[in-house]
Design an enzyme around this catalytic site. Sequence first.
Site, PDB file in Angstrom:
ATOM      1  CG  LEU A  96      -1.909  -1.178   1.248  1.00 54.19           C
ATOM      2  CD1 LEU A  96      -2.522  -1.337   2.630  1.00 54.19           C
ATOM      3  CD2 LEU A  96      -2.999  -0.984   0.198  1.00 54.19           C
ATOM      4  CG  HIS A 112       4.677 -10.621   9.096  1.00 56.93           C
ATOM      5  ND1 HIS A 112       4.776 -10.546   7.730  1.00 56.93           N
ATOM      6  CD2 HIS A 112       5.884 -11.059   9.546  1.00 56.93           C
ATOM      7  CE1 HIS A 112       5.996 -10.920   7.360  1.00 56.93           C
ATOM      8  NE2 HIS A 112       6.681 -11.226   8.440  1.00 56.93           N
TER       9      HIS A 112
END
Length: 217
Positions: A96, A112
């Site tokens: 992003l 993650h």
Amino acid sequence: MTTRKRVAVLISGRGSNMTALIEAAKIPNYPAEIVGVLSNRSDAVGLETAAANSIPTAVRSHRDFPDRNAFDAALDDVLRGWNTEIVALAGFMRLLTPQFTERWLGRMINIHPALLPSFKGLHTHEQALAAGVHLHGCTVHFVTPGMDEGPAIMQAAVPVVQSDTPDTLAARVLKAEHRIYPRALAALADGRVSLVDGRVMLTPDSLNDEAFVWPKL
């Protein structure tokens, strides 16, 4: 109970962590509701899962836009159309832009598959095995402009055994991901966790282990 926070989930594939969040949101006292699932891939299996749970879905392919800024602007339009308050990334495989992450700073989180700051990026399980660590795991963190650099909200560790392959280790970590992601989202949604001046701040209730993992999942 106060009004539940409106959460949109971004995915690129099967969205197993998305499914964990959807199931958690079915708990009556869970402080967040999943109001939409957005993918950059029309063939993402997670879209079918969301639709089966009567959750609105949308697809915005990055291939349809001239650059990352235009793509992220399209994502933002969808999120605002859902009156989104929190964005949860669940296997969203696109970087992003800083403009997008700054716009949602403190309101966007990611899961993650590693104990950050170790093993950023892709192929984390291969990285862990190559490094010879005895503990691996996962991290829920705030999303910031740097890849996998946002401060951690919650982590879970799993053992690494001698016979592990990337696949067996990934399966063990995934179970931990499904356990902590709904809990971390709940902590953000009900205000027990926040991002202030680049640091994660916890309310006094969050220091109580039982409170921090509420609700029981």
